[in-house]
Design a protein around this motif. Structure first.
Motif, PDB file in Angstrom:
ATOM      1  N   ASP A   1      36.135  26.040  55.481  1.00 21.82           N
ATOM      2  CA  ASP A   1      37.441  25.520  53.870  1.00 21.82           C
ATOM      3  C   ASP A   1      37.183  27.019  52.677  1.00 21.82           C
ATOM      4  O   ASP A   1      38.037  26.632  51.865  1.00 21.82           O
ATOM      5  N   CYS A   2      36.519  28.240  53.125  1.00 21.74           N
ATOM      6  CA  CYS A   2      36.791  29.349  52.175  1.00 21.74           C
ATOM      7  C   CYS A   2      38.102  30.039  52.052  1.00 21.74           C
ATOM      8  O   CYS A   2      38.756  29.587  53.590  1.00 21.74           O
ATOM      9  N   VAL A   3      39.102  30.576  51.040  1.00 19.89           N
ATOM     10  CA  VAL A   3      40.601  29.996  51.236  1.00 19.89           C
ATOM     11  C   VAL A   3      40.600  32.058  50.823  1.00 19.89           C
ATOM     12  O   VAL A   3      42.113  32.929  51.083  1.00 19.89           O
ATOM     13  N   GLN A   4      39.432  32.943  50.864  1.00 14.53           N
ATOM     14  CA  GLN A   4      39.029  34.564  50.396  1.00 14.53           C
ATOM     15  C   GLN A   4      39.665  34.751  48.971  1.00 14.53           C
ATOM     16  O   GLN A   4      40.437  35.596  49.125  1.00 14.53           O
ATOM     17  N   CYS A   5      39.855  33.218  47.957  1.00 21.00           N
ATOM     18  CA  CYS A   5      40.855  33.873  46.398  1.00 21.00           C
ATOM     19  C   CYS A   5      39.622  34.372  45.892  1.00 21.00           C
ATOM     20  O   CYS A   5      40.764  35.102  45.480  1.00 21.00           O
ATOM     21  N   GLY A   6      38.356  35.105  46.281  1.00 20.03           N
ATOM     22  CA  GLY A   6      37.679  36.060  45.747  1.00 20.03           C
ATOM     23  C   GLY A   6      37.330  35.588  43.869  1.00 20.03           C
ATOM     24  O   GLY A   6      36.673  35.890  43.554  1.00 20.03           O
ATOM     25  N   ASN A   7      37.680  34.054  43.213  1.00 20.74           N
ATOM     26  CA  ASN A   7      36.942  33.518  42.767  1.00 20.74           C
ATOM     27  C   ASN A   7      35.066  33.241  42.090  1.00 20.74           C
ATOM     28  O   ASN A   7      35.360  33.992  40.926  1.00 20.74           O
TER      29      ASN A   7
END
Length: 184
Positions: free
Chosen positions: A78-84
């Motif tokens: 599920d992780c999209v590696q957005c960095g938030n």
């Protein structure tokens, strides 16, 4: 007539036959990741205070934090590696490292458990203390507290801390415009 349509393909095949290979010698040579590659989220669990800010800021909801158990769980699918999560972590224990996560045949989550520490040494001097003489009771500290451990009553001019809920992240002290909160 059909032979003429085949010749352009043959020309490309011959050119590729005598040119250098495009692929690398994987797995014998390490992969070279592009400059703008996002990578994957990594944690230094021993520095985590389980404040939960990372889980609250995760758009797809791939993170869960259990404060009582001291666990941090990421659903890699599920992780999209957005960095938030990396940006909001007050202790900077999260980072995005280059590389891909290992592929798997099924969805799975990675759970990390914080090492147990003695009760007195768990977080020495990590609780906020308010200097009432400087405080203007603006409520910014209470709004920034991820655990809702601070209660501010502007009318009564009172500032209270629920020490059981406080995780010692220091966001209250960082957000105080009068700098009347110190971590002691």
């Amino acid at each position: 007539m059909a032979e003429w349509k085949f010749l352009p393909f043959a020309q490309t095949a011959l050119k590729n036959l005598f040119s250098a290979p495009v692929t690398t010698g994987y797995p014998f040579e390490p992969a070279q990741y592009p400059d703008r590659m996002r990578g994957h989220v990594s944690i230094q669990i021993e520095n985590c205070i389980s404040c939960g800010l990372c889980a609250r800021s995760c758009p797809p909801g791939a993170l869960t934090v259990d404060r009582k158990a001291g666990t941090w769980t990421i659903n890699r699918f599920d992780c999209v590696q957005c960095g938030n999560c990396v940006n909001v972590c007050p202790k900077k224990c999260l980072s995005i490292v280059p590389g891909y996560t290992q592929p798997d045949v099924a969805k799975h989550s990675d759970t990390f458990t914080r090492p147990q520490q003695p009760a007195q040494a768990a977080r020495p001097g990590a609780k906020p203390v308010n200097d009432a003489a400087k405080c203007v009771y603006c409520t910014l500290c209470a709004k920034k507290c991820p655990q809702e451990a601070i209660t501010v009553d502007r009318a009564a001019k009172s500032w209270t801390l629920d020490a059981e809920k406080c995780v010692g992240c220091g966001l209250c002290a960082a957000s105080c415009p009068k700098k009347c909160i110190t971590m002691q």
